[in-house]
Design a protein around this motif. Structure first.
Motif, PDB file in Angstrom:
ATOM      1  N   THR A   1      39.858 109.898  40.294  1.00  0.00           N
ATOM      2  CA  THR A   1      40.603 109.111  39.314  1.00  0.00           C
ATOM      3  C   THR A   1      41.585 108.183  40.009  1.00  0.00           C
ATOM      4  O   THR A   1      41.706 106.998  39.654  1.00  0.00           O
TER       5      THR A   1
ATOM      6  N   LEU B   1      37.039 107.204  38.327  1.00  0.00           N
ATOM      7  CA  LEU B   1      37.056 107.751  36.979  1.00  0.00           C
ATOM      8  C   LEU B   1      38.121 107.016  36.178  1.00  0.00           C
ATOM      9  O   LEU B   1      39.190 106.708  36.707  1.00  0.00           O
TER      10      LEU B   1
ATOM     11  N   TYR C   1      40.972 111.626  33.867  1.00  0.00           N
ATOM     12  CA  TYR C   1      40.496 112.994  34.091  1.00  0.00           C
ATOM     13  C   TYR C   1      41.522 113.988  33.570  1.00  0.00           C
ATOM     14  O   TYR C   1      42.651 114.059  34.079  1.00  0.00           O
TER      15      TYR C   1
ATOM     16  N   TYR D   1      37.328 118.082  25.727  1.00  0.00           N
ATOM     17  CA  TYR D   1      37.383 117.089  26.792  1.00  0.00           C
ATOM     18  C   TYR D   1      37.902 117.657  28.116  1.00  0.00           C
ATOM     19  O   TYR D   1      37.612 117.115  29.186  1.00  0.00           O
ATOM     20  N   ARG D   2      38.678 118.756  28.086  1.00  0.00           N
ATOM     21  CA  ARG D   2      39.228 119.320  29.319  1.00  0.00           C
ATOM     22  C   ARG D   2      38.274 120.312  29.977  1.00  0.00           C
ATOM     23  O   ARG D   2      38.585 120.872  31.029  1.00  0.00           O
TER      24      ARG D   2
ATOM     25  N   THR E   1      35.178 120.120  31.390  1.00  0.00           N
ATOM     26  CA  THR E   1      34.058 119.712  32.239  1.00  0.00           C
ATOM     27  C   THR E   1      33.728 120.797  33.254  1.00  0.00           C
ATOM     28  O   THR E   1      32.568 120.977  33.627  1.00  0.00           O
TER      29      THR E   1
ATOM     30  N   LEU F   1      30.872 114.248  34.408  1.00  0.00           N
ATOM     31  CA  LEU F   1      31.962 113.269  34.423  1.00  0.00           C
ATOM     32  C   LEU F   1      31.524 111.899  33.904  1.00  0.00           C
ATOM     33  O   LEU F   1      32.294 110.943  33.973  1.00  0.00           O
TER      34      LEU F   1
ATOM     35  N   LEU G   1      33.880 110.440  31.290  1.00  0.00           N
ATOM     36  CA  LEU G   1      35.194 110.096  31.828  1.00  0.00           C
ATOM     37  C   LEU G   1      35.121 108.933  32.809  1.00  0.00           C
ATOM     38  O   LEU G   1      36.130 108.292  33.093  1.00  0.00           O
ATOM     39  N   ARG G   2      33.935 108.668  33.302  1.00  0.00           N
ATOM     40  CA  ARG G   2      33.747 107.500  34.162  1.00  0.00           C
ATOM     41  C   ARG G   2      33.572 106.236  33.321  1.00  0.00           C
ATOM     42  O   ARG G   2      33.829 105.133  33.783  1.00  0.00           O
TER      43      ARG G   2
ATOM     44  N   THR H   1      36.165 114.682  22.633  1.00  0.00           N
ATOM     45  CA  THR H   1      37.483 114.094  22.849  1.00  0.00           C
ATOM     46  C   THR H   1      38.367 114.230  21.606  1.00  0.00           C
ATOM     47  O   THR H   1      39.541 114.603  21.724  1.00  0.00           O
TER      48      THR H   1
ATOM     49  N   THR I   1      46.782 114.205  31.621  1.00  0.00           N
ATOM     50  CA  THR I   1      45.785 113.374  32.307  1.00  0.00           C
ATOM     51  C   THR I   1      46.543 112.560  33.344  1.00  0.00           C
ATOM     52  O   THR I   1      47.768 112.663  33.479  1.00  0.00           O
TER      53      THR I   1
END
Length: 389
Positions: free
Chosen positions: A69, A74, A77, A104-105, A107, A121, A124-125, A144, A274
């Motif tokens: 990130t 990213l 993240y 969303y947290r 992954t 990811l 998030l990318r 999300t 984040t």
């Protein structure tokens, strides 16, 4: 004063249908979070070793994703550093045919389930909305919006039971998500239908910057289960062995037809919400330092060492495996993806609607005009070009 309130009057009992149908006592969680590590409890050495390897790998995954990130690889993240025990245990207790519904947290939970870290990811990318095939590992799309995936988990579990499939759905949500209406609806439907659903609430202390005390006045989030007629369990979310056992029992209960369970895992978010969040504005370093003393990796290493199970070979092997994973992730994320804008219209409906076809034609015309040629953008009635990852 009504007739019923006058001295000597008799207040009639409510009709039978209004009376409680369930004894609430068995549904109540323990007063303190359930723990195993450091208690001298009998534990499977192989399970402890597996948990250790996965938690070490999970910690490295979090650090690598955070670094990506900062490097601009990213867009954002939401780190689960400090919550690895919950993430790993949630994936490990499921059978291959079961379904995981992450937020969303989560992954890391998807990766622990067997998913390629780079695919996990993708959202998030900014490549694809999901970035992976949910059916391959039976991992629902990362959610999300808070708690919107919980009713989906209940619906899938209910449908599976109606079909006679031996499937359990495990849905993960944060403490902030329990303040959403979807949380209430999911718990209520799951309880009434007795669906094979397990709800794992990772109580990490904050909904972004809002502490738990400003979200609820309940004794614990696990106590909320009683209002739905569901068992509530309270567990130390940094104790990987305890989380694994509590979730295993909940999954077995669901699979056997016992209905849903709400598990609250008390843990802590070590990193900021984040990379866009400044956590120092709402919590102090002393608070974070106190939780670092209760780190899930440290707890497992201490337990293994006390049992004479941790040696240099185990420690180095776990770290080497984590570094290999991180290196592969870096290589994949350093590749610039080849994405066709026309892929926007794939996987929206099984059969494209007239409006979707019209929008696709408009975008195709704009792309051709911009490129000054008639590039191959196709109709995209099937899969997108390439693997979409």
């Amino acid at each position: 004063m009504t007739v019923l309130e006058q001295p000597g009057s008799h207040r009639p009992s409510p009709p039978p249908a209004w009376r409680p149908r369930t004894d609430p006592a068995p549904l109540l969680p323990d007063a303190e979070p359930y723990r195993l590590l450091g208690t001298g409890a009998e534990l499977d050495p192989e399970l402890l070793g597996a948990l250790y390897r996965q938690v070490v790998k999970g910690r490295r995954y979090n650090r690598q994703a955070t670094a990506l990130t900062r490097q601009g690889r990213l867009a954002v993240y939401p780190s689960s550093t400090g919550q690895e025990a919950c993430e790993v245990a949630a994936a490990m207790v499921l059978r291959e045919r079961d379904w995981l519904f992450p937020s969303y947290r989560d992954t890391l939970a998807a990766v622990a389930r067997g998913m390629d870290p780079a695919e996990a990811l993708g959202l998030l990318r900014g490549d694809w909305h999901t970035g992976y095939d949910p059916y391959e590992h039976r991992v629902a799309p990362l959610s999300t919006p808070l708690a919107t995936h919980l009713p989906h988990a209940v619906g899938l579990a209910h449908a599976a039971r109606l079909k006679g499939d031996d499937v359990v759905a495990l849905a993960m949500v944060g403490d902030g998500g329990t303040s959403e209406g979807d949380f209430h609806e999911a718990l209520n439907f799951a309880a009434v239908w007795k669906t094979p659903t397990v709800f794992l609430v990772q109580n990490n202390g904050f909904a972004i910057s809002v502490p738990l005390a400003k979200q609820t006045a309940a004794p614990s989030l696990a106590h909320k289960a009683v209002g739905y007629g569901v068992p509530g369990r309270l567990v130390d979310g940094n104790d990987a062995a305890a989380v694994h056992r509590v979730l295993s029992e909940a999954v077995d209960r669901a699979r056997a037809g016992g209905g849903p369970t709400l598990v609250e895992a008390v843990t802590y978010r070590i990193d900021a919400h984040t990379n866009a969040d400044d956590a120092t504005r709402y919590r102090g370093d002393d608070e974070v330092a106190a939780w670092l003393e209760h780190d899930p990796v440290t707890l497992l290493e201490r337990e293994l060492a006390d049992r004479g199970l941790l040696d240099d070979a185990m420690r180095d092997g776990a770290r080497d495996e984590a570094e290999e994973m991180a290196a592969r992730l870096r290589d994949r994320m350093n590749e610039d993806p080849v994405l066709d804008p026309m892929g926007l219209f794939d996987h929206v409906y099984a059969e494209k609607t007239a409006q979707l076809r019209e929008q696709a034609a408009q975008l195709r015309a704009e792309l051709e005009a911009e490129n000054g040629d008639h590039g191959d953008h196709g109709d995209h009635d099937g899969q997108a070009k390439g693997d979409g990852r």
